[in-house]
Write a protein that holds these residues in place. Structure first.
Motif, PDB file in Angstrom:
ATOM      1  N   ALA A 114     -25.915 -13.035 -55.306  1.00  0.00           N
ATOM      2  CA  ALA A 114     -25.016 -12.310 -54.405  1.00  0.00           C
ATOM      3  C   ALA A 114     -24.590 -13.154 -53.201  1.00  0.00           C
ATOM      4  CB  ALA A 114     -25.685 -11.029 -53.930  1.00  0.00           C
ATOM      5  N   SER A 115     -25.472 -14.013 -52.703  1.00  0.00           N
ATOM      6  CA  SER A 115     -25.096 -14.825 -51.539  1.00  0.00           C
ATOM      7  C   SER A 115     -23.982 -15.807 -51.900  1.00  0.00           C
ATOM      8  CB  SER A 115     -26.307 -15.567 -50.973  1.00  0.00           C
ATOM      9  OG  SER A 115     -26.848 -16.479 -51.905  1.00  0.00           O
ATOM     10  N   TRP A 116     -24.010 -16.337 -53.122  1.00  0.00           N
ATOM     11  CA  TRP A 116     -22.949 -17.243 -53.554  1.00  0.00           C
ATOM     12  C   TRP A 116     -21.649 -16.495 -53.806  1.00  0.00           C
ATOM     13  CZ3 TRP A 116     -22.190 -22.005 -52.648  1.00  0.00           C
ATOM     14  CH2 TRP A 116     -23.262 -22.903 -52.550  1.00  0.00           C
ATOM     15  N   ILE A 117     -21.737 -15.277 -54.311  1.00  0.00           N
ATOM     16  CA  ILE A 117     -20.532 -14.471 -54.537  1.00  0.00           C
ATOM     17  C   ILE A 117     -19.843 -14.192 -53.202  1.00  0.00           C
ATOM     18  CG2 ILE A 117     -19.671 -12.220 -55.326  1.00  0.00           C
ATOM     19  CD1 ILE A 117     -21.978 -12.320 -57.435  1.00  0.00           C
ATOM     20  N   LEU A 118     -20.618 -13.801 -52.198  1.00  0.00           N
ATOM     21  CA  LEU A 118     -20.047 -13.547 -50.870  1.00  0.00           C
ATOM     22  C   LEU A 118     -19.518 -14.829 -50.228  1.00  0.00           C
ATOM     23  CD1 LEU A 118     -22.622 -10.958 -49.473  1.00  0.00           C
ATOM     24  CD2 LEU A 118     -20.270 -10.527 -50.232  1.00  0.00           C
ATOM     25  N   ALA A 119     -20.245 -15.916 -50.407  1.00  0.00           N
ATOM     26  CA  ALA A 119     -19.793 -17.197 -49.854  1.00  0.00           C
ATOM     27  C   ALA A 119     -18.497 -17.644 -50.536  1.00  0.00           C
ATOM     28  CB  ALA A 119     -20.875 -18.259 -50.026  1.00  0.00           C
ATOM     29  N   GLY A 120     -18.411 -17.476 -51.851  1.00  0.00           N
ATOM     30  CA  GLY A 120     -17.188 -17.826 -52.573  1.00  0.00           C
ATOM     31  C   GLY A 120     -16.013 -16.981 -52.117  1.00  0.00           C
ATOM     32  N   LEU A 121     -16.247 -15.698 -51.970  1.00  0.00           N
ATOM     33  CA  LEU A 121     -15.204 -14.794 -51.488  1.00  0.00           C
ATOM     34  C   LEU A 121     -14.705 -15.232 -50.119  1.00  0.00           C
ATOM     35  CD1 LEU A 121     -13.580 -12.135 -51.596  1.00  0.00           C
ATOM     36  CD2 LEU A 121     -15.618 -10.987 -50.732  1.00  0.00           C
ATOM     37  N   ALA A 122     -15.621 -15.467 -49.200  1.00  0.00           N
ATOM     38  CA  ALA A 122     -15.236 -15.878 -47.836  1.00  0.00           C
ATOM     39  C   ALA A 122     -14.561 -17.246 -47.832  1.00  0.00           C
ATOM     40  CB  ALA A 122     -16.475 -15.894 -46.940  1.00  0.00           C
ATOM     41  N   ALA A 123     -15.102 -18.192 -48.581  1.00  0.00           N
ATOM     42  CA  ALA A 123     -14.553 -19.551 -48.580  1.00  0.00           C
ATOM     43  C   ALA A 123     -13.135 -19.581 -49.144  1.00  0.00           C
ATOM     44  CB  ALA A 123     -15.461 -20.482 -49.382  1.00  0.00           C
ATOM     45  N   PHE A 124     -12.888 -18.858 -50.210  1.00  0.00           N
ATOM     46  CA  PHE A 124     -11.542 -18.845 -50.786  1.00  0.00           C
ATOM     47  C   PHE A 124     -10.575 -18.074 -49.906  1.00  0.00           C
ATOM     48  CE2 PHE A 124     -13.191 -20.972 -54.301  1.00  0.00           C
ATOM     49  CZ  PHE A 124     -12.144 -21.380 -55.107  1.00  0.00           C
ATOM     50  N   PHE A 125     -11.037 -16.992 -49.338  1.00  0.00           N
ATOM     51  CA  PHE A 125     -10.167 -16.208 -48.467  1.00  0.00           C
ATOM     52  C   PHE A 125      -9.749 -17.038 -47.254  1.00  0.00           C
ATOM     53  CE2 PHE A 125      -8.921 -12.369 -46.113  1.00  0.00           C
ATOM     54  CZ  PHE A 125      -8.236 -11.706 -47.125  1.00  0.00           C
ATOM     55  N   VAL A 126     -10.696 -17.751 -46.657  1.00  0.00           N
ATOM     56  CA  VAL A 126     -10.383 -18.588 -45.493  1.00  0.00           C
ATOM     57  C   VAL A 126      -9.603 -19.835 -45.924  1.00  0.00           C
ATOM     58  CG1 VAL A 126     -11.382 -20.032 -43.669  1.00  0.00           C
ATOM     59  CG2 VAL A 126     -12.307 -17.759 -44.098  1.00  0.00           C
ATOM     60  N   GLY A 127     -10.095 -20.543 -46.934  1.00  0.00           N
ATOM     61  CA  GLY A 127      -9.449 -21.786 -47.361  1.00  0.00           C
ATOM     62  C   GLY A 127      -8.013 -21.588 -47.787  1.00  0.00           C
ATOM     63  N   TYR A 128      -7.781 -20.648 -48.661  1.00  0.00           N
ATOM     64  CA  TYR A 128      -6.418 -20.417 -49.128  1.00  0.00           C
ATOM     65  C   TYR A 128      -5.610 -19.612 -48.120  1.00  0.00           C
ATOM     66  CZ  TYR A 128      -7.206 -22.813 -53.432  1.00  0.00           C
ATOM     67  OH  TYR A 128      -7.456 -23.799 -54.354  1.00  0.00           O
ATOM     68  N   GLY A 129      -6.269 -18.876 -47.248  1.00  0.00           N
ATOM     69  CA  GLY A 129      -5.556 -18.209 -46.146  1.00  0.00           C
ATOM     70  C   GLY A 129      -4.943 -19.238 -45.215  1.00  0.00           C
ATOM     71  N   ILE A 130      -5.711 -20.282 -44.899  1.00  0.00           N
ATOM     72  CA  ILE A 130      -5.193 -21.375 -44.069  1.00  0.00           C
ATOM     73  C   ILE A 130      -4.045 -22.069 -44.798  1.00  0.00           C
ATOM     74  CG2 ILE A 130      -5.758 -23.668 -43.149  1.00  0.00           C
ATOM     75  CD1 ILE A 130      -8.570 -22.501 -42.486  1.00  0.00           C
ATOM     76  N   ASP A 131      -4.226 -22.310 -46.077  1.00  0.00           N
ATOM     77  CA  ASP A 131      -3.194 -22.939 -46.905  1.00  0.00           C
ATOM     78  C   ASP A 131      -1.904 -22.108 -46.857  1.00  0.00           C
ATOM     79  OD1 ASP A 131      -1.641 -24.088 -48.929  1.00  0.00           O
ATOM     80  OD2 ASP A 131      -3.298 -24.252 -50.329  1.00  0.00           O
ATOM     81  N   LEU A 132      -2.005 -20.801 -47.080  1.00  0.00           N
ATOM     82  CA  LEU A 132      -0.824 -19.938 -47.071  1.00  0.00           C
ATOM     83  C   LEU A 132      -0.166 -19.889 -45.699  1.00  0.00           C
ATOM     84  CD1 LEU A 132      -1.982 -16.845 -49.170  1.00  0.00           C
ATOM     85  CD2 LEU A 132      -0.242 -18.510 -49.798  1.00  0.00           C
ATOM     86  N   ALA A 133      -0.984 -19.770 -44.659  1.00  0.00           N
ATOM     87  CA  ALA A 133      -0.446 -19.604 -43.309  1.00  0.00           C
ATOM     88  C   ALA A 133       0.227 -20.862 -42.778  1.00  0.00           C
ATOM     89  CB  ALA A 133      -1.555 -19.161 -42.359  1.00  0.00           C
ATOM     90  N   PHE A 134      -0.361 -22.017 -43.046  1.00  0.00           N
ATOM     91  CA  PHE A 134       0.157 -23.231 -42.429  1.00  0.00           C
ATOM     92  C   PHE A 134       1.004 -24.100 -43.354  1.00  0.00           C
ATOM     93  CE2 PHE A 134      -3.519 -22.124 -39.820  1.00  0.00           C
ATOM     94  CZ  PHE A 134      -2.889 -22.045 -38.590  1.00  0.00           C
ATOM     95  N   ILE A 135       0.911 -23.908 -44.653  1.00  0.00           N
ATOM     96  CA  ILE A 135       1.676 -24.747 -45.575  1.00  0.00           C
ATOM     97  C   ILE A 135       2.636 -23.902 -46.401  1.00  0.00           C
ATOM     98  CG2 ILE A 135       1.530 -26.334 -47.534  1.00  0.00           C
ATOM     99  CD1 ILE A 135      -1.238 -27.132 -46.372  1.00  0.00           C
TER     100      ILE A 135
END
Length: 170
Positions: A114-135
């Motif tokens: 479960a800790s990896w599932i939550l970490a994956g969710l957060a990491a993709f949401f932040v990583g690709y959120g930055i990608d969408l917002a700035f690029i």
């Protein structure tokens, strides 16, 4: 109204071209997600895994974001007869796409932990959120192929002038 709404010769970009663009730009979001997942392991939020396992999970998530994101954008492109139409609903879909991609990446990395599932969710949401917002800026209309060709021709002319001017100084 798009620039191509009445243009009967307009056709969407070939899927392979659009996908390759998503794959190239998506490397940035994937890189951020990888760094965040590695950081979660280094600060003991998640159990240790090998770099290869971490990389594999991120690559699968990156491929999900790229392929499904290309399909989402293609629907908007065809509907508007525009190569890169902007839309807030498209932005929401592309943002929500990061949830299953992050969960699947976390499942792969942590094999159901479960800790990896939550970490994956957060990491993709932040990583690709930055990608969408700035690029990506999917809420704004991007360039059409004609506009891109025009800018490319301007760039080639400018580069030629700069290089010609530099040759005169030698």
């Amino acid at each position: 109204m798009s620039a191509h709404e009445n243009d009967e010769t307009w056709a969407p970009l070939p899927f392979g071209n659009a996908l390759s663009g998503h794959l190239m730009v998506g490397v940035i979001g994937g890189g951020i997600a990888f760094a965040l997942l590695a950081a979660s392991m280094w600060i003991n939020l998640t159990p240790d895994v090998s770099t290869g396992t971490l990389f594999g999970g991120v690559v699968v998530g990156w491929l999900i974001v790229a392929v499904v994101g290309t399909l989402i954008e293609r629907r908007y492109s065809i509907a508007r007869h525009h190569d890169d139409p902007g839309s807030w609903s498209k932005t929401v879909w592309l943002t929500v796409l990061n949830i299953p991609a992050g969960i699947i990446a976390g499942l792969i990395v942590g094999v159901g932990d479960a800790s990896w599932i939550l970490a994956g969710l957060a990491a993709f949401f932040v990583g690709y959120g930055i990608d969408l917002a700035f690029i990506g800026n999917p809420w704004k209309d991007g360039m059409t192929r004609g506009e891109f060709r025009g800018k490319w021709q301007e760039t080639k002319k400018m580069t030629s002038r700069v290089l010609t001017d530099d040759d005169d100084t030698d």
